[in-house]
Structure formats: structure tokens, C-alpha cells
Scaffold this active site. Sequence first.
Site, PDB file in Angstrom:
ATOM      1  N   GLY A 163      23.752 -49.684   1.248  1.00  0.00           N
ATOM      2  CA  GLY A 163      24.546 -49.840   0.043  1.00  0.00           C
ATOM      3  C   GLY A 163      25.306 -51.151   0.022  1.00  0.00           C
ATOM      4  O   GLY A 163      25.116 -52.016   0.884  1.00  0.00           O
ATOM      5  N   CYS A 164      26.168 -51.256  -0.967  1.00  0.00           N
ATOM      6  CA  CYS A 164      26.820 -52.530  -1.255  1.00  0.00           C
ATOM      7  C   CYS A 164      27.898 -52.878  -0.245  1.00  0.00           C
ATOM      8  O   CYS A 164      27.924 -53.977   0.299  1.00  0.00           O
ATOM      9  CB  CYS A 164      27.385 -52.511  -2.668  1.00  0.00           C
ATOM     10  SG  CYS A 164      28.296 -51.017  -3.080  1.00  0.00           S
ATOM     11  N   TYR A 165      28.810 -51.939   0.014  1.00  0.00           N
ATOM     12  CA  TYR A 165      29.880 -52.224   0.958  1.00  0.00           C
ATOM     13  C   TYR A 165      29.316 -52.588   2.322  1.00  0.00           C
ATOM     14  O   TYR A 165      29.791 -53.495   2.996  1.00  0.00           O
ATOM     15  CB  TYR A 165      30.776 -50.990   1.122  1.00  0.00           C
ATOM     16  CG  TYR A 165      31.832 -50.800   0.060  1.00  0.00           C
ATOM     17  CD1 TYR A 165      32.678 -51.838  -0.316  1.00  0.00           C
ATOM     18  CD2 TYR A 165      32.030 -49.558  -0.532  1.00  0.00           C
ATOM     19  CE1 TYR A 165      33.682 -51.634  -1.268  1.00  0.00           C
ATOM     20  CE2 TYR A 165      33.032 -49.355  -1.477  1.00  0.00           C
ATOM     21  CZ  TYR A 165      33.859 -50.401  -1.842  1.00  0.00           C
ATOM     22  OH  TYR A 165      34.853 -50.199  -2.769  1.00  0.00           O
ATOM     23  N   CYS A 185      27.377 -55.995   2.691  1.00  0.00           N
ATOM     24  CA  CYS A 185      28.343 -57.093   2.646  1.00  0.00           C
ATOM     25  C   CYS A 185      29.118 -57.201   3.958  1.00  0.00           C
ATOM     26  O   CYS A 185      29.312 -58.295   4.498  1.00  0.00           O
ATOM     27  CB  CYS A 185      29.289 -56.835   1.475  1.00  0.00           C
ATOM     28  SG  CYS A 185      30.328 -58.203   1.020  1.00  0.00           S
TER      29      CYS A 185
END
Lengths: 346, 346, 346, 346
Positions: free
Chosen positions: D149-151, D154
Site C-alpha cells: 500500500g501507499c504508506y 513510501c
Amino acid sequence: MIRVGVLGATGYAGIELIRILSMHKNAKIMFASSQTYAGKKLAEVYKNLQNIVDLTCEEVDVEKVAKSCDVVFTALPHGASKQIVPALYEAGIKVIDLSGDFRYKDQAVYEAWYGQEHSAPALLKKSVYGLPELHRDEIANTSLVGNPGCYTTCSILGLAPLAKNQWIDMDSIIVDAKSGVSGGGRTTSLGFSYAETDETMKAYKVATHRHTSEIEQEIGLLAGQEVKLSFTPHLVPLKRGIFATIYAKLTADMDTKELVNAYKAFYKNEFFIRVHDEGSMPELKYVNGSNFVDIGLCVDKRLNRVVICSCLDNLIKGAAGQAVQNMSILFGLDEKTGLNMPGFYL
Amino acid sequence: MIRVGVLGATGYAGIELIRILSMHKNAKIMFASSQTYAGKKLAEVYKNLQNIVDLTCEEVDVEKVAKSCDVVFTALPHGASKQIVPALYEAGIKVIDLSGDFRYKDQAVYEAWYGQEHSAPALLKKSVYGLPELHRDEIANTSLVGNPGCYTTCSILGLAPLAKNQWIDMDSIIVDAKSGVSGGGRTTSLGFSYAETDETMKAYKVATHRHTSEIEQEIGLLAGQEVKLSFTPHLVPLKRGIFATIYAKLTADMDTKELVNAYKAFYKNEFFIRVHDEGSMPELKYVNGSNFVDIGLCVDKRLNRVVICSCLDNLIKGAAGQAVQNMSILFGLDEKTGLNMPGFYL
Amino acid sequence: MIRVGVLGATGYAGIELIRILSMHKNAKIMFASSQTYAGKKLAEVYKNLQNIVDLTCEEVDVEKVAKSCDVVFTALPHGASKQIVPALYEAGIKVIDLSGDFRYKDQAVYEAWYGQEHSAPALLKKSVYGLPELHRDEIANTSLVGNPGCYTTCSILGLAPLAKNQWIDMDSIIVDAKSGVSGGGRTTSLGFSYAETDETMKAYKVATHRHTSEIEQEIGLLAGQEVKLSFTPHLVPLKRGIFATIYAKLTADMDTKELVNAYKAFYKNEFFIRVHDEGSMPELKYVNGSNFVDIGLCVDKRLNRVVICSCLDNLIKGAAGQAVQNMSILFGLDEKTGLNMPGFYL
Amino acid sequence: MIRVGVLGATGYAGIELIRILSMHKNAKIMFASSQTYAGKKLAEVYKNLQNIVDLTCEEVDVEKVAKSCDVVFTALPHGASKQIVPALYEAGIKVIDLSGDFRYKDQAVYEAWYGQEHSAPALLKKSVYGLPELHRDEIANTSLVGNPGCYTTCSILGLAPLAKNQWIDMDSIIVDAKSGVSGGGRTTSLGFSYAETDETMKAYKVATHRHTSEIEQEIGLLAGQEVKLSFTPHLVPLKRGIFATIYAKLTADMDTKELVNAYKAFYKNEFFIRVHDEGSMPELKYVNGSNFVDIGLCVDKRLNRVVICSCLDNLIKGAAGQAVQNMSILFGLDEKTGLNMPGFYL
């Protein structure tokens, strides 16, 4: 009625002072200066003031200010304040300065972080750091208040109970702060244009922002030792507001409930500090438009680290509202006077 | 491979051209000029281009452009274009000009609305108004395209079927247009700063905006008569997008369904025009990020008035995308080439 | 001290009433109802109210309201008001209703536009349309005020001087209105989510919005004839604010300056109406946060059409502020009481 | 041409997959499911797709998917994926799952943080964590990718070089992450409405967010030891984007320039990772709209602490773009295919 002057009235902190003072029952604005708009009606520059404020912007005039005002707010750029404040101070009126120029105990720290000489070092001994929750008595006895800024008020009040009680490892403090755009002042720089600011965000001045030194000064005083900490400012697409997320290694054996209770006890006489119950965390919409600081916290037992969220309206508790609160202390008014309003929420 | 030059590459229309052309399979950017950033890497000025675009901004150099490019896009400020375009045109390369300088048939109209002499009036006879949906064949046969802007493309395409068929009272037309902030260009003026633009809106240049005359020219051509109309631009807190709400007195006896069908028929060969079914109205999120114009309409039988909503992405169909569409016409490519993408929605 | 009740306190109009009343020196909130949050502290639902408002949400209880309050604000959904208002009215307390249920002279018009029977038609004869600038004397003599909404207040006040003087063609009126999101109430519908609302805009309910009929009623009364007009609402990414751009064919021979002066004369005793000088146009940031309506206008001599821009804060002059203004009229207070604040600007 | 299925096509990750795949030259969407909109045209649900995508939403049908597709993207809610993925996997087609269900090595960790049993634990041994920059070879050899996912993408990529080289105190890691609103999915909850989200921000799930465990898994693998860290998510008024500010105590003796160089070396073959030069820091506008991760860093010598800023578009590199990158690996395409676009910037 307190007779008030505002220097730098057309900047964002200045105009927020005008807005708050226009609704204040014990203060009357006698003088407003603006270098850019001298000669123009204030309500022409900021048309929200039409029908409410009838003042014309003037050039700075120390003699006139001294004669017509009991207190003057100097909402000038850093560096400009220290040129004008000494004359105002000499003239015997009370000065609440919103710049960084009179917030430091130690001239060398100021000069190191601001990269310029301090032209009025003698006044640094007279000036008091204008954070009422920490320095109320000293403020009451000074004529020169160095009114703290938005990042610092938010960070220091979020950390104060921990620092005072030395419940944390003083080398472990990290302040990750997010700011709205008005914190940069009324600027035309490209980096603050709508097209370059909306739907994006960034960190800036990482490890080098001046406010680091101001937070370190106050947290060091509370802890009784020199403190160095990380402070990272971010620019976020908001008009108003500062939100600080603060991290530190907990040395005391406390859980969230105990620490919340300790914060509530620490701030029990402070109307403008609202400590959230366990499980609740602050949001900017609770504080924007008001003079409140909202603080929530969580002890992460897994890591023995505390996470504190602290937020405020940068133009009010982070500037103009705090300045008005300081005025109340200087003149013996109830601190709620003129500031007894809830946040906008919407 | 079409060899392309972009003059004024670091303005918002220019950089959107660069972004679109960087993904174009039949075009290669050979030259990019920027007065402000000459000598700097384009990907240093706009870091979104890192790893994608490897170009250095240059000073304008007609000879170099003429030698290295087949077509040049001039995305310069109004007034600047007409200084440079004649030399490019003389040099024999195709020119697609994004300013207002080559959009007019009538020099006098230009000079009246722009308040300046036109220094290259002879070229006005050569240039073609670059709205493919109305002037495709002429565009194919010119070397100088006056690429329409955002307000005008949106307004003209929303009105074209009504004007062409003379189904409305030509004196009753009102265009109420709302624009995002990038329409004002990459500007540092205070009125475009985030703090002064977010959570507010305004009308500007009411009854005096230049684009009025451009819309009148094209609607007049369609209707076969002189047309005068109201055009009111508004600035709204959006980064991208133009939304025009258009009103006119209906003289034909048609209901919404019939008029929707007439619009669909009028645009039946136009890939980039999407006429909404009865009951559906366009939203900016459908078109932003794409070259589409979305049009919805409603006949208000109670008043015998038609209301048309027309919207587009000001940087794409209102500037850079339309310019690329014109390039395809000039070089005989399918107009969808490089523009076959849906809107962002999010 | 006026004892006040608020029914529907946790909707956006209700909570804005609470916010404004919490700072009002002549009013005290005795009762607040919320169907959704009955039993919960109001300051738990809206944490901006912490330390300021100490009230618990209750179920609606007519008897209790009647006993404890002098006036009650009903900020309930359309349809719900007409179920509860008759009992409150019978109980002898003053009622200021913020829904559409008591704004109509003509029951048939209400039923046609709202698509439902009116269950309390007798009260329509007692109720007064609560627009102080037009109906002050009637308001002073009623016990039931139908408080106008945001779109209507903005549109009617923008048109009133023209309609009253019949300086325009009454068939030519177009109101193109733009609304912030809070106008839709505290809703969870997808169309109001941030991801679907920011950086986009749309028109909705074109030619069918209920407020059309309310504007027509009041403009018809002013003009002394039946009036039908176009009203097009738009949803724009703003939290607060209504901005109406109004068009009409001018039949009088007046230029901008003359018409501005006529507007100023018409509103010369109205503190909350600010008519802009020729050349100045209103922006939402002037009015948001205040009870002001700002009006600017321009006569387009080329077309003999007038363009009026009128704007206000939908939650204040368009709902809660106007309701408080009406309360002042009902109780003989200066209308500025509790509303004498400038817009936020930021 | 790769034949593709998308399950959960009308959520935000699903529709971004559709948008990206609609422009992909080597993939063709054969099947799109949507529980909510089955039977409806996809371009009716998302009108930005009109003229571009001609697909009808279907109910999930494993047999049909297996027959018509070479690869399927499952963009279903957490928990739903593990119900359907086993059947797809058994059917012999490649699966790229965008939920959290197949991202874990250790079933117990999943169950502890997700608070539910894992119904297909055997597949956890087959699935590969789909972060190409760290697990490219394993991805190439699996049929089941747990797409991060995004978190997590990153955070992990921002920390990887430090963890791999053990240049930091592994107990000192803090990730302060800021997310746009689309990260919460297409939700109607009040907390995501425009009026409650714009001009405010908050932290949420402090010390308890599930993605903590996923970051710990991957950083632990890189470091070769168990790692526990602080992860604090914030909701910020953005539509797209994740911005992580990462802090750690530096144990290696390196300055900013040396560490920047080490990051550049670590990622030298990674097209989608852009390490900023010393003195430059990333902004969301560089990456939003693209598959890039931008990383900037600063060594604070005063504190011997490193501050890393890492950001990406949550819908692209944080979801759909990364999934397409994984598809390229599974089918031996150049990873840039379909993803070779710069950020929107505007």
C-alpha cells in the site's frame, strides 16, 4: 479603555490583531501603521473591515504612538522590530512585539540563528518571553513582551509537562510540525501561490529553522538543562493552523491515562489549554478561529515512546490572540477578555 | 517523428505542452525556451519532469528553431507573440501560437480590446482560428494557427449548435464562466496567493474581459450576423478547469431531449466533445486531465430559456492539448494521438 | 437575558447558532435538541465548543422548551419543521424557523415546489418572511418567522432595488449562484466527500431548484407583479459562502455610478448591506465569518444589461446570523447585537 | 496483449487501475467487477471514462475471469481478498492483490494487527511482497503478488538504504506520515466529507495503525533483525499523495552529501526512485500523477540524526501503478511500460 497602537497593521498578524481588537470591549485602536498602504483606509485594504473599522494607515511615528497609546503591538518583520522597539520602550509605553527580536535570553543564540547582530541587546534583559502559561508573573511586571510565534507556542506547550517533570529522555525529542500558508505572511512569492500550494505539501528548512532555538530555550528552562531537539516544519494546504506531532522516549513508567491526567493537572488553571481525554486526539477545526491550544497524547507501550499532538490557530494563539492575552496580563484584565470565542469548526 | 519547439516552456501552458509532448509517440521536443530560466535544466525548474525530460532552457533563437524544428508552439504572453511569430513564419516553419495575437479576423477588434496596435496585421489574414471542431479544414491548410484559449473554447463549443441553427435570440446570450487559478498563468501576484484565493471567490473584469470579443467573433460567424453577448469570468479555488454556464432565450420549439439530440448530431464526429444525455450534467472532474469538452443542457420550458453547462481543462483543451490537436491536423495525424487519455477524476 | 432554545443543534445551521449565541451578551441557551446525539454533550459532538458551551443534547420536548425558553430556533430539515412548529407556536413562544416550511405566502406554491402537502397551512398566514431589510416591521409584530435561506437572501437583496423601482425587464432575470459545501448540511453523501468535491465543480438541479420559487415570491412582491426567473445553483469547493451573479436587461437609462448610488440610497439604513463603490466587486473573503451581504454592480452599456454580484456567508447571513438578527427585532434589541463582527478574511 | 481482469473496479484503487490500463499499449481489460454497480457501464459510474472505456461492471465470476484473463488485479477491501484469491490462484491465473491479505510472511503478525483469522494461510507461503525495488526476482517467479500500500511503499523505500546498511539505531525509527483523502477509499463517512476535511488536519490511529507491522516486516528483513518503530498517520486536505518524514539516530559517521550519494547508489538501477541532490527536498506535486517516489534527506550533524522525506502518489506508486509495475515483471515487460509519465505538477 486601553488605547492601542498596531504597527504593521496590514500584515496577516497585524490584521488579525485589528480584527480581534475591533470586537474587544476594553480596547480602542488609536493608531495603525502600514509601510505599504500609508494614507489608505484600512477597510480599503481589507474590505472585510468595512462598516466595522474606520482607521487610516499611517507611517510609523514614535512620538504620536507614545502620546496616543497605552500599549503598542509591533507586528513587523524580524529585524525591523529591533530598530523601532527601543524608541517605543524609552517613550514609556508598553510594547508587545510579535517578531523574534525580543524572545531570547541569550544574545548569542539569537545572533547565531538569525544571522545578524542584535542592535538592542540591553533590551533582551528587560524583555519577557510572552507565553502566559509559563511566564505569567514575569509578563505582569515587564513593559516589553517578546510574543512567541505559532510553531513555538504549539511545540513548547505540547512538551512542557514532560520537560518540567523530566519524564522523557531529553535527547530524544522530535517535533514534526505542519503549518498553514498564512504562517508565511502576506507574501507574493511563487511558492505560496494557489497553483503551487494546493494539493501538494513539502518540508522546508529541515534541521535549520530558527524556531528550533526558541523551543530549545524554553524546554531547556523547564527541564533545567540544555536541550537540543529536532524540529521539522512542513507547508500544508491550509490557510490557518499549526499542528505539531511530538515524539520522545518516555523514561517514566506511565500509561496514556496517567499521562493525560498529569497534563490536565499541569494545565488545570489554564483556560486556553484543552487536554483531550484518553482516546481523543485534536483536530485543527477545533482550534482554528480561537485562542485555544488542543493537546492529545498517547503512550506507545510497545516502544515506550510518547506521541503528543498539539495544535492551534497560528494567527490567534500563535500571534494576535496571544498578544491580546498578554495585553490583558499587562493591564490586569481577565485573560479571556476579547478571546472567549470557540473555534469556527466550519 | 515531428520535431517540435516550445517557446515560453516554463509558463503553465508551456510546461503542460512539455508534459503532453513527453508522452507523445510521434513528436520529439528539440528546443525549449524560457526567458526566466535560460541555461537551467527544465527538470530543475519543474522537478516532476526528472527522469523523463532532459532539456535545457534556452534563449529564443529564431534561426536555431527554424533549423531544428518542424513546428513551434509559442506560449508567450499576449503582445510578445506578435513580435516573434513573423520571423518564425518567414522562416517557413509551422507556428501554433497560444496567445491572443493571431486569433482575430479583424485587426480593429483586436486593437480595441487589447488596447495596443497590432504590429503584424498582414499575418492576421494568414492565421486560422485553431478550434478544430469548427475550422478543421482551414487549419489543415495554414502554417499559422491562433490557438484559442480556455474561456473561449469552452464558451464557443457550448454555444455552436444553437448559433449555427439560429435557435436562440442572439441578443440574449449570457456566459457565466468560472475559472481555476492556473488560468492566470504562473504569477506571483497577491491575488493568486493561496491565503487570498482558497475558500473565497470573485468575479473580475465584469463586462470588459478581452475574451468576450473572441467569443463574439466565432459565434457571429456561426450565426451569420454580428453578435454581442455578456461574458463574466470568475476566479474559483481550483487549480485547473473552466466551467461555463450559458443562458439564452430559446426561439425554437424544442425540449431538452430534442436539443440534446441536436447537439449529439452536431458533434457526432468529434471525439473530444462529449454531450451528456438528458438529465446528466458535466462536472470538472470528468474533464480535468483530458482533452475533452463535456456539455450538458436543459431547456427550461417555464421560461423558454436554455441553460448549457460546458467545461474543460484549461491547460489541456483550453491550451496545450488543443495545440497538440492542431499539430496533428497540420501533420496529418489522427487527432487522438497523444491525447487519448481520460480525465484524472481524482 | 433572552432565554433561547435551539432544535436541531447539531446540524450546520444549528451549530452555527450555538457558536454565535455562545458569544451573545443578551441571550442564554437553555435547551438544545439533537435527534442523532441526544444524551451527548454538545461539546463532545463539536469539540471546538469545549470550555465554552456546557450543554447536553436533548430529545425535542415542546413542553420543556415552552417553559424554559422565550424564543426557539428550529433548525430542522424541511418537512420536519412543520410537524413541530405548530405546537411551539400554540405554546406561546416565539419561533424562528430556519427551514422552508414557513417562508411562503401561497400554500400552493410551497406544495408545487416541495412536492408535499403543507400540514399547517393556517400558520402560513401568521408567519412572516424573515428578511429584515425588507420586512422589518412585520417581523416585529409576529411570533413566527420563516427565516430565509442562503441562496434566497443573497439573490433577493441583490435584486431588490431594481425590482422595487422596476428598472429592469422582469422577464430577463438570471441568477447564477455558487455555493460552498456546508450549504448541503452535515451530510455523508458521496457527492459531498472531499475526494469527489475538491478541485471540481458542477451545476445541479438546473431549472428545478426549490429556492427559485422563494426568490420569485419576494421579487414579485417588490415589483408588484408576478415574476419568473432563472436560478442555477452550483457546488464549488468552498466550505462557506454563497456568491450570486445576477443578470437583467436594464430598461432605465442609468450608468454604473448612478445605479451604485441608487443601491446605496436604497440600503442607506441597513448596517449589514455593504454596496461597493463603482469599480469594486465583492469577494467571499470579505463576508465569510460575518453577517454582511456585499453587493457590487456594473452596467454594461454595450448591451444595456446590468450585472450584479452579491455574496454572503451561507451559515451566518444565510442562516444563523439572520436568525439572530430576527431575534433582535422580535425582542427590540439593536440588530447589530451579537453580530457586530467583521469577516474572517483568512 | 496481456488480458487483464480488475475486481473491485469502482473503488479508488480499482478505477485508477482502469485509468492507467486504458492507456497501456500491451494490456487489454477483459473483465471488471463491482459489487455496487454490477450491470452498469463503468463510464456511467466514472464519467471521465466516457469515449475511452467501454466496459460493463459485472459480479465476481471466478470461472469467467480464469477463462478470459491472464492476470487479475484484486482491489477489494481487506478481508474480502482472502475469500476470493485462493480460487483465482487455483484456477492458474496470476493474481496481484492490492489488499493487506497477502503481504505477510508471518500469519500471526497478520492476525494480531488485523484482528481476524487468516483463512488462506498456505498461500502466505506462495505470495511475494510486491515491492519491485526490493523483491524483483521473487516477484518474477510467483503467481501471487501482495501489492504493498501507499504508506508502506513510501516508508520502506525511504528507509531501505539505511536499514540494509545498518547505519542507524534500529530502535530510533519514527515515521511521521501525511496522507491525502483518497487513501481512505471511496467512502461516505462524515470524517471524509469536504466540510469536515478541508482546512483542517488530524492524526489518527496513533501507535495502532496496521501498516506499522508491514513496515516493520520489511525493514526487519533488510536489517536482518527484528525492528519496532513508530508510525503516525495523519489526514491532510489533499486528494492524492503520501508524504513521510522519517527520523532515525545515525550511527554511521556520514554527512548529508555522503548519505545522498549512498542513496543514489542504492537505487541506481531504479527508474521510479528519484533521490534528490543535497539541498533539495521532495514535494508532492513532483510525484502526484506519476509512479515515482521522490526521496530527499538531511543529516542533522548537531543531533546526529537523519531526516528523510519520501513521497509518492498513493493511487499510483502506492496502489495501481505499482500493481502495473508488478504486472510488467510477471510478464517480462519493461517496467516503465504504461508508467512512463511525469507527475501532473498542476
